[in-house]
Enzyme design. Sequence first.
Site: not given
Ligand code: HEM
Length: 317
Positions: A156, A229
């Site tokens: 993450d 996501h």
């Molecule tokens: C990408 C987990 C909630 C925004 C990711 C990734 C994971 C992850 C594993 C892919 C690796 C990375 O690029 O970091 C989670 C989990 C969440 C959560 C477990 C809550 C249960 C959120 C929320 C937002 C968010 C609430 C925004 C309001 C993003 C963004 C990316 C991302 C902007 C990158 C997208 C890209 O590749 O450009 N998240 N996330 N996430 N997440 Fe989350």
Amino acid sequence: TPEARHRAIDSEPQYIDAPMTASAAFLVLAINPGDQALETVRAVLGSTADLIKDIRGRANGETFTANVGIGHRVWLTLTGKAEPRELTAFREIKGAKHTAISTPGDLLCHIRAASTDLIIEFEKILLEAFGDAVIAVDDVAGFRYFDGRDLLEFVDGTANPDGLDLPAATLVGDEDPDHAGGSYVVVQKYLHNLAAWRAQAAETQEAIIGRTKFDNVELADASEGQKSHKTLCTITDEEGEHDILRDNMPFAVPGRGEYGTYFIGYSRHLWVIEKMLERMFIGDPPPLHDRILDYSTPVSGATFFVPPRQFLADLSD
Ligand code: HEM
């Protein structure tokens, strides 16, 4: 020129760009009613920089940073200054199946450190100084999990901006000169249904996140239908892609069956994070919500503005 130097000092940000650490805490406070409470809070916020210096000085070179955010409800009475242009309370987002709830919170302390003792020491001294001027709404201790994974077992934070992209994505600029150097920050505490998540095949989980699990490789974006996501959280317009800085941390109390992710996102524009939340909760297209939410339930949601350092220091004048 002296004037330019002064502007630079005035807009020196808090520790937005601090590295991910082994420990973090997310302390949300509500300010109690009355002028005395406000007076105390101003004095304590004005001296936070000294407290941070004190802890850093005692930290034997280990990383320690703390950022303070101020919420919409108290902004005007507390600071006496105009609000950052986009600052509002967290707006609830209701999808067909899942809701991003809005919960109280006037101040956020986002503390990152190499070890928990530094965090506890800081919180202890800070809360003693606040006394009965505030009550703690929530205090979550995050820990670094293997390879920087969340408790869904995916790495993450990978897509975070770095280098010059980092300040460009996180710091307010000329669009709101009175608040240049500040940053909007949104937090949400999510609880996971790990049994249900683990019952899914790894391929299903990977399609939900948009990356492979073991080696963290990006999967292709779906152009239509259910999006991952990663894709739902990619916001593009004529200016290009709008990044935010996330510093999510896992937290857990195994004895209570509590396993979660504390989401924290810093952004130059609040609307970018709101757009991500809309796409996650309402879906793109509706009602195709982010399936991460079928295994993750938000139990809090709050928005703050993290002003530049000088703004905090001036509060005690
Ligand atoms: C990408 C987990 C909630 C925004 C990711 C990734 C994971 C992850 C594993 C892919 C690796 C990375 O690029 O970091 C989670 C989990 C969440 C959560 C477990 C809550 C249960 C959120 C929320 C937002 C968010 C609430 C925004 C309001 C993003 C963004 C990316 C991302 C902007 C990158 C997208 C890209 O590749 O450009 N998240 N996330 N996430 N997440 Fe989350």
